[in-house]
Scaffold this motif. Sequence first.
Motif, mmCIF file in Angstrom:
data_model
loop_
_atom_site.group_PDB
_atom_site.id
_atom_site.type_symbol
_atom_site.label_atom_id
_atom_site.label_comp_id
_atom_site.label_asym_id
_atom_site.label_seq_id
_atom_site.Cartn_x
_atom_site.Cartn_y
_atom_site.Cartn_z
ATOM 1 N N SER A 149 1.497 3.204 -2.187
ATOM 2 C CA SER A 149 0.802 4.389 -2.925
ATOM 3 C C SER A 149 -0.158 5.027 -2.071
ATOM 4 N N LEU B 145 -3.078 4.520 -1.802
ATOM 5 C CA LEU B 145 -4.591 4.217 -2.359
ATOM 6 C C LEU B 145 -5.035 3.160 -2.068
ATOM 7 N N ASN B 146 -6.163 3.240 -0.920
ATOM 8 C CA ASN B 146 -6.918 2.111 -0.397
ATOM 9 C C ASN B 146 -8.316 2.431 -0.257
ATOM 10 N N LEU B 147 -8.960 1.633 -1.007
ATOM 11 C CA LEU B 147 -10.440 1.931 -0.804
ATOM 12 C C LEU B 147 -11.266 1.434 0.293
ATOM 13 N N SER C 115 -5.447 -4.821 -5.132
ATOM 14 C CA SER C 115 -4.627 -4.170 -3.908
ATOM 15 C C SER C 115 -5.398 -3.134 -3.461
ATOM 16 N N VAL C 116 -6.251 -2.317 -4.124
ATOM 17 C CA VAL C 116 -6.879 -1.137 -3.372
ATOM 18 C C VAL C 116 -7.975 -1.660 -2.415
ATOM 19 N N LEU D 186 0.844 -1.078 0.078
ATOM 20 C CA LEU D 186 -0.137 0.049 0.050
ATOM 21 C C LEU D 186 0.822 1.339 -0.062
#
Length: 627
Positions: free
Chosen positions: A185, A187-189, A249-250, A183
């Motif tokens: 980046s 970006l994690n929903l 991933s997100v 993670l």
Amino acid sequence: MTSYFIQAFIYLLAAVIAVPLAKRYGLGSVLGYLVAGVVIGPVLGLVGQETSTIQHFAEFGVVMMLFLIGMEIDPKALWAMKVRLLGMGGLQVILTAAAGMGVAWVLGLQWQTALTVGLIFALSSTAIVLQTLDEKGLSKTAGGRNAFSVLLFQDIAVIPMLALIPLLALPGLKDSSGSSSDLESGLNLVSGLPGWAHALVVVGAIAVVIVGGFYLSRPLFRYVVKSGLREVFTATALMLVIGIAALMSVVNLSPALGAFLAGVVLANSEFRHELEANIEPFKGLLLGLFFITVGAGINFQVLAAEWATVVSLGIAVIAVKALILLIIAQVFGVRRSDGWLFTLGLAQAGEFGFVLLTYSVQNHVIPVEVSQILSLVVALSMFLTPLLFIVYDRVVLPRYRGPGNDEQEADAIDEQAPVIVAGVGRFGQIVCRLLRANNVPIVVLDHELEQIENVRQINMKSFFGDASRPDLLEKAGIKQARLLVVAIDDRDRAVKMVKHVKHFFPNVWVLARAFDRGHGYQLREAGADDVMSETYHSALELGGHALTAVGVHPMRAKQMTWAFVENEQAHEEELFEAWKEIEQGITFSPRYSELFMKLEEALSSTMHRNWEEPRPEDVPVWTPPAK
């Protein structure tokens, strides 16, 4: 920029040198990559800190591998092998994981780490085992088929393992190492969402992959195919896999899980084979790069300091897995040499162990220092795998193939006939059917129990046993036989069998199936009275159809194929004598090459001679194809 080119050259050069050498000596490509990494990393120091960065990039090869594994899974085929797949495979993974967890827990690891260690050592090396079974011709044996079933279950089991590992994260490791590399980046929903919302997002992401694979992928690929540009299709395939990995991933799921699901969804797509052909090179290269980085990352200081631990754990892993596998083989009726092949073939750890180790460290389940030792243990068990197969070849097989022994007790042969057919596979079956249709008495022998069961279903009397064994041949009546048809699917055994029969029973006429021209010459030299290449006449028939398709009259095409056969027969003896020079140690025979060119010139001259026009009464009505 120059440094990147130099580093890339070093990695590729190491692979180009090490992998062919490893395959040549029977070690397998995975071990070749590992050795290459060890040489350029700890030994020569040609690569350094960039190894861990490259490893994160190379892990995408694992995602591609699982995508391709998903595409290979046919639900009908899985259901047909459900007993071996779920029974043997599931029991092996559960028992081995439990044993590994127990040992790790006794050694003082926390239960989360111990469970992960058990899962890592429950897996075997798909790459090494399947390649070795193919090379040794053992894939079709009972031991080989059951080993494949277990390996397939293990590959599928990697998916839930990857999903489970993040749930086992240790708070202490999180506090000491920071955020997960997955993670980076940011970006994690699902960050900060309540449990029910997190679950909905995850289910939605999986639904997008499945529904999109069914309904959106086909229109997309049809649109791309219309462009006529292969590189665009390749880009679309890569975009699909990368997009699915990013989506997983997100939402905090394993990218490999999404790729696997997408592969299963696309397994019956008309674009499946094109997708496999486009992704396979990238998968192979990235996966090879991943194993090189694993080898380059091996800490020799840890090996020097903990060599006793590494060696003892490596031997313990093989011993415990072998014991569990041997018990499973006995329970499921895989006995004698097949049971030992199943046991010794799967007793090592596998390449997915490196993947799970890296993933476990990233998700704060296994401490770095423990992972370094475990990585050495996995590598050691894989390095010992060729030795296990040598034990099978040198120790196990002689025991079961000695006088009076066979891999399974041979049938009691209570019939004799003037014709003995050795081998009743796709080639031998046709011979048997033709003889039986003309009421010719035959005795059929085959070493593959499955083939015997198949022909028995069509009321063809047959016996299980190794036809190359002299005692079984004598029971089948070789002394009184007029004809022996050798159609077994083993080059060396076929040649040895012909030599034996022509030496002790010279009056028996021997017809033998050859795989190619060289094998045909070997059979002739062994004494076979008549040799037939298994693809020769089917290729001639297809060649005749090819001539007809381009405008040659069917009767003219027949005449040309007959002339082809006559031309081959006219030069057969000369080529055979020239081939003997090569077999006697001459690596290149100018005479053989000269004769073969002479054959081609004569063939060309024959094809361009003036042919007689086919008479109307000799040929069917024929309309030339449209130009």
